[in-house]
Design a protein around this motif. Structure first.
Motif, PDB file in Angstrom:
ATOM      1  N   ASP A   1       4.054 -39.566  78.250  1.00 39.23           N
ATOM      2  CA  ASP A   1       4.850 -40.519  77.127  1.00 39.23           C
ATOM      3  C   ASP A   1       6.022 -41.314  77.679  1.00 39.23           C
ATOM      4  OD1 ASP A   1       5.224 -40.902  74.449  1.00 39.23           O
ATOM      5  OD2 ASP A   1       7.082 -39.742  74.435  1.00 39.23           O
ATOM      6  N   GLY A   2       6.738 -40.545  78.825  1.00 37.92           N
ATOM      7  CA  GLY A   2       7.959 -41.395  79.026  1.00 37.92           C
ATOM      8  C   GLY A   2       7.757 -42.670  80.049  1.00 37.92           C
ATOM      9  N   ALA A   3       6.525 -42.713  80.645  1.00 40.55           N
ATOM     10  CA  ALA A   3       5.907 -44.092  81.206  1.00 40.55           C
ATOM     11  C   ALA A   3       5.976 -45.078  79.882  1.00 40.55           C
ATOM     12  CB  ALA A   3       4.816 -43.996  82.071  1.00 40.55           C
ATOM     13  N   GLY A   4       5.154 -44.725  79.107  1.00 42.90           N
ATOM     14  CA  GLY A   4       4.861 -45.683  77.750  1.00 42.90           C
ATOM     15  C   GLY A   4       6.277 -45.896  77.248  1.00 42.90           C
ATOM     16  N   ARG A   5       7.121 -45.129  76.901  1.00 45.85           N
ATOM     17  CA  ARG A   5       8.450 -45.515  76.352  1.00 45.85           C
ATOM     18  C   ARG A   5       9.367 -46.346  77.326  1.00 45.85           C
ATOM     19  NH1 ARG A   5      11.737 -41.131  72.863  1.00 45.85           N
ATOM     20  NH2 ARG A   5      12.152 -43.041  72.168  1.00 45.85           N
ATOM     21  N   LEU A   6       9.321 -46.117  78.554  1.00 43.26           N
ATOM     22  CA  LEU A   6       9.920 -46.795  79.669  1.00 43.26           C
ATOM     23  C   LEU A   6       9.542 -48.297  79.419  1.00 43.26           C
ATOM     24  CD1 LEU A   6      12.087 -46.715  81.781  1.00 43.26           C
ATOM     25  CD2 LEU A   6      10.413 -46.406  83.627  1.00 43.26           C
ATOM     26  N   MET A   7       8.282 -48.439  79.368  1.00 37.48           N
ATOM     27  CA  MET A   7       7.799 -49.826  79.334  1.00 37.48           C
ATOM     28  C   MET A   7       8.265 -50.721  77.965  1.00 37.48           C
ATOM     29  SD  MET A   7       3.642 -49.448  80.253  1.00 37.48           S
ATOM     30  CE  MET A   7       3.325 -48.053  81.224  1.00 37.48           C
ATOM     31  N   ARG A   8       8.493 -49.920  77.038  1.00 35.19           N
ATOM     32  CA  ARG A   8       8.856 -50.528  75.919  1.00 35.19           C
ATOM     33  C   ARG A   8      10.688 -50.480  75.746  1.00 35.19           C
ATOM     34  NH1 ARG A   8       4.516 -47.390  74.464  1.00 35.19           N
ATOM     35  NH2 ARG A   8       6.166 -45.973  73.455  1.00 35.19           N
ATOM     36  N   ALA A   9      11.156 -49.998  76.563  1.00 34.26           N
ATOM     37  CA  ALA A   9      12.676 -49.930  76.521  1.00 34.26           C
ATOM     38  C   ALA A   9      13.390 -51.336  76.779  1.00 34.26           C
ATOM     39  CB  ALA A   9      13.223 -48.794  77.286  1.00 34.26           C
ATOM     40  N   ARG A  10      13.114 -52.112  76.054  1.00 28.35           N
ATOM     41  CA  ARG A  10      13.854 -53.590  76.404  1.00 28.35           C
ATOM     42  C   ARG A  10      15.031 -53.540  75.922  1.00 28.35           C
ATOM     43  NH1 ARG A  10      11.776 -58.960  77.577  1.00 28.35           N
ATOM     44  NH2 ARG A  10      13.435 -60.359  76.895  1.00 28.35           N
ATOM     45  N   GLY A  11      16.125 -53.806  76.472  1.00 27.46           N
ATOM     46  CA  GLY A  11      17.296 -53.801  76.139  1.00 27.46           C
ATOM     47  C   GLY A  11      18.225 -52.629  76.806  1.00 27.46           C
ATOM     48  N   TYR A  12      17.159 -51.662  77.340  1.00 25.63           N
ATOM     49  CA  TYR A  12      17.848 -50.333  77.831  1.00 25.63           C
ATOM     50  C   TYR A  12      17.542 -50.660  79.437  1.00 25.63           C
ATOM     51  CZ  TYR A  12      18.342 -48.057  73.392  1.00 25.63           C
ATOM     52  OH  TYR A  12      18.675 -47.832  72.162  1.00 25.63           O
ATOM     53  N   VAL A  13      16.758 -51.178  79.592  1.00 27.50           N
ATOM     54  CA  VAL A  13      16.223 -51.426  81.096  1.00 27.50           C
ATOM     55  C   VAL A  13      16.021 -52.783  81.443  1.00 27.50           C
ATOM     56  CG1 VAL A  13      14.461 -50.862  82.862  1.00 27.50           C
ATOM     57  CG2 VAL A  13      15.180 -48.927  81.131  1.00 27.50           C
ATOM     58  N   ASP A  14      16.495 -53.263  82.506  1.00 30.40           N
ATOM     59  CA  ASP A  14      16.619 -54.906  82.561  1.00 30.40           C
ATOM     60  C   ASP A  14      15.348 -55.246  83.471  1.00 30.40           C
ATOM     61  OD1 ASP A  14      19.174 -55.655  81.551  1.00 30.40           O
ATOM     62  OD2 ASP A  14      19.872 -53.886  82.847  1.00 30.40           O
ATOM     63  N   VAL A  15      14.723 -54.689  84.301  1.00 28.84           N
ATOM     64  CA  VAL A  15      13.780 -55.038  84.803  1.00 28.84           C
ATOM     65  C   VAL A  15      12.827 -53.817  85.415  1.00 28.84           C
ATOM     66  CG1 VAL A  15      14.906 -55.242  87.003  1.00 28.84           C
ATOM     67  CG2 VAL A  15      12.776 -56.449  86.828  1.00 28.84           C
TER      68      VAL A  15
END
Lengths: 416, 416
Positions: free
Chosen positions: B186-200
């Motif tokens: 689940d973490g990988a999926g959430r990381l991919m959708r964490a626009r605004g939290y992760v810049d690239v």
């Protein structure tokens, strides 16, 4: 080649773009001049096509503001041709050697600017964007796939047909420029998923449009435009400068993204300067809303709504907040800014440098109007848009931002 | 602050990253030295944590190759510490002034390099990537959110805890480096959708992993690694050079992305050179598959399978095809290449220049082994990955590719 008519259109743009990729600057400029001349000489047909859009717009109850942005008349078309000629005189980014070196083994490496290939654009209403993007794409050696708003469909179709013809007459492939307006709403969605066919997608328009493209696109996107822009008047600000900069930042052209939305005032400057700043804004019909502290100083400031600080007004409205320190100002900006432009008005060297270093926005200013965040003002000469993302381009984008690079490696038989 | 434990983790990385963003180079280097020392002095605990991953891997039937890539021993840990020290000596990209000018109105503008903020990485198996990416992020002033493969979970957890401690001991915030392995798939999926939290987001691993990230991520992605790499032996190629370059490109390290997969030979060179080239490859145990024309010249060449030209073997296998012209070679490359690296072997000046200009890949070579597409070989000193996309970075990525820019604008009261 695919049988799918949508993908065929994209492949046509790509094969057309190939003829542009290595075309010398003089030939691309000749194609642009051919486009400018065609816009001038076919002005009556273009006005006629536009009239059909305007008529449809009236039938569909489009508002006066939108109708005005949609309108093409002889004057505006002359302006469009002029805009194309301004792109002719800009330096060609393609072929620029960005870096280069000779490795210890004698291999020479050069990083050179090359076109992306095909640039996609999704935008709304204004048909001038069609010419704008097509001309910028041509100059930078790219093909373009254009998806304008349905409101401008007739105008865009006429403009794209004219551009294709003009480019072909100049001896390059007019196929490089394509519209997909005839695929309707479905076309925009397919364009967003056309990874491998389109190299980069640039949305231009409302925050809603941009957010949809960012969420749904598998093609790399350059996010542009949204601006919740702050001016912070520091404790030591010069009063005249503060009044001028706040007024100019808010009222010079309130509908654009570099117009200020929020005024932050240091508490030690508030009693001294907020009344004068507010007066200057009220004289220009700016509606002010603010926090309790600002409202006790200036009674014309209305009560701040819940989402005031997160709203881009695009209008003569401004939020006002008194903060206790530079740190509080930076914290407010960090929370609400869309990271477009922020400006501090200060006479304090250390605060100026801290603001520049710590505010994480595309453009950070000291003692200047936020209206200067603009490709033309920065000397780039053409308006591709203002990137609010961090990847590839940040801030005003010029022609070089429409290019990628590749590495050329010249050896004489080296192996590892 | 959010209550969501996943987003809290990302916010922790961002607040930690803030302490790095403006940290002077000497302090970031001290933190890196602290990490290198900690890896050396805690080698036994790290080997122990890794032993648990190896044991789980054996129970779960992981193959020997993967187990070997997963293994950390005292020697490999010394190598990891050494890799961190190599990053210390690299120039700090942050603060570099990329462009600057004084506008006609006296405003001074400077475009400076700044960290992205938080870099996300999704990768597989090898725990050395954890240290690699963390060290590159630290040096470039970025936080990092790491999602390693579940196979290396114990090793990665131990490494991240050690890095966090070492960075904090050096006086910067260890929070900047976070793992999300404990959130599972689940973490990988959430990381991919964490626009605004992760810049690239940088995916490193199999083609399947990279393709998933590219398709599903709303965070901007830098696509790396996939390499269907071609060597084209032109009609005029020098035979010794052709043999050396093809052999080196294919066999020097067949498992990596810059290894060649396909050999194209001009028909006028085929009879003269293909037998010698094939012999050199067969001597190194390369399995050859090819088209009918190549098979009539060299009987050891097997029949080409349907998807041969679109396959990245990562192994001692190579496709062979005879083409009629430079144009045909370029057309084959355009159709099948992943746009990583292609090399021409030729003595013809015009053909060399045409190949360089017309092949649309990140690195295009004349008379050199494709194995030179590498950050280390290019003099960048650190391996962030090799970008095969056109946005932001293309080809080998060094530390500057882990930064964005911002514009600093210094005025004295200017308004428009």
């Amino acid at each position: 080649m695919t049988q799918d008519p949508f993908l065929s259109r994209l492949e046509l743009a790509r094969s057309g773009a190939r003829t542009l990729a290595n075309a010398p600057t003089v030939r691309k400029n000749a194609a642009l001049e051919s486009v400018a001349l065609a816009i001038e000489s076919h002005s009556p047909e273009l006005v006629e096509a536009n009239a059909r859009d305007l008529e449809n717009g009236r039938v569909n109850g489009i508002g006066d503001g939108l109708l005005d942005r949609l309108r093409l008349d002889a004057d505006r078309l002359r302006g469009l041709a002029q805009a194309v000629r301004e792109i002719i005189v800009l330096p060609d980014p393609v072929g620029e050697i960005v870096r280069g070196s000779t490795l210890a083994n004698g291999i020479r490496i050069n990083q050179v600017r090359v076109p992306f290939g095909v640039v996609g654009a999704i935008y709304e209403a204004r048909p001038n964007v069609t010419v704008d993007i097509a001309a910028l794409a041509l100059k930078s050696g790219n093909g373009a796939v254009l998806r304008g708003g349905s409101a401008a469909e007739q105008s865009n179709r006429a403009l794209v047909a004219l551009i294709q013809r003009a480019v072909s007459e100049a001896g390059l492939s007019g196929d490089a420029i394509q519209t997909i307006d005839d695929f309707g709403r479905d076309g925009a969605g397919r364009l967003m998923r056309a990874r491998g066919y389109v190299d980069v997608l640039i949305p231009r328009g409302s925050a809603g449009l941009i957010s949809t493209v960012v969420q749904e696109s598998t093609v790399p996107v350059i996010e542009t435009g949204s601006g919740i822009v702050h001016v912070f008047v520091d404790a030591t600000a010069d009063e005249t400068m503060a009044v001028d900069i706040v007024r100019n930042s808010k009222t010079h052209r309130p509908s654009v993204c570099n117009a200020a939305e929020t005024l932050l005032v240091h508490r030690d400057a508030a009693a001294r300067m907020l009344p004068a700043i507010s007066r200057a804004l009220l004289e220009r019909d700016v509606v002010l809303q603010g926090d309790d502290r600002s409202r006790t100083l200036v009674r014309e400031i209305g009560e701040a709504g819940d989402d005031l600080w997160a709203t881009e007004h695009h209008a003569l409205e401004m939020g006002v907040r008194i903060v206790d320190s530079l740190d509080d100002a930076i914290a407010h900006i960090d929370r609400y800014s869309t990271r477009h432009t922020e400006s501090i008005v200060t006479q304090d060297y250390a605060n100026a440098e801290r603001f520049l270093a710590e505010v994480d926005s595309a453009v950070v200013m000291v003692n200047a109007s936020t209206r200067f965040t603009d490709g033309g003002e920065f000397g780039f000469g053409a308006e591709v848009g203002i990137s609010t993302q961090k990847l590839h381009a940040r801030g005003p984008m010029g022609l070089p931002e429409l290019t990628s690079t590749k590495w050329l490696v010249r050896g004489s038989g080296q192996v590892r």
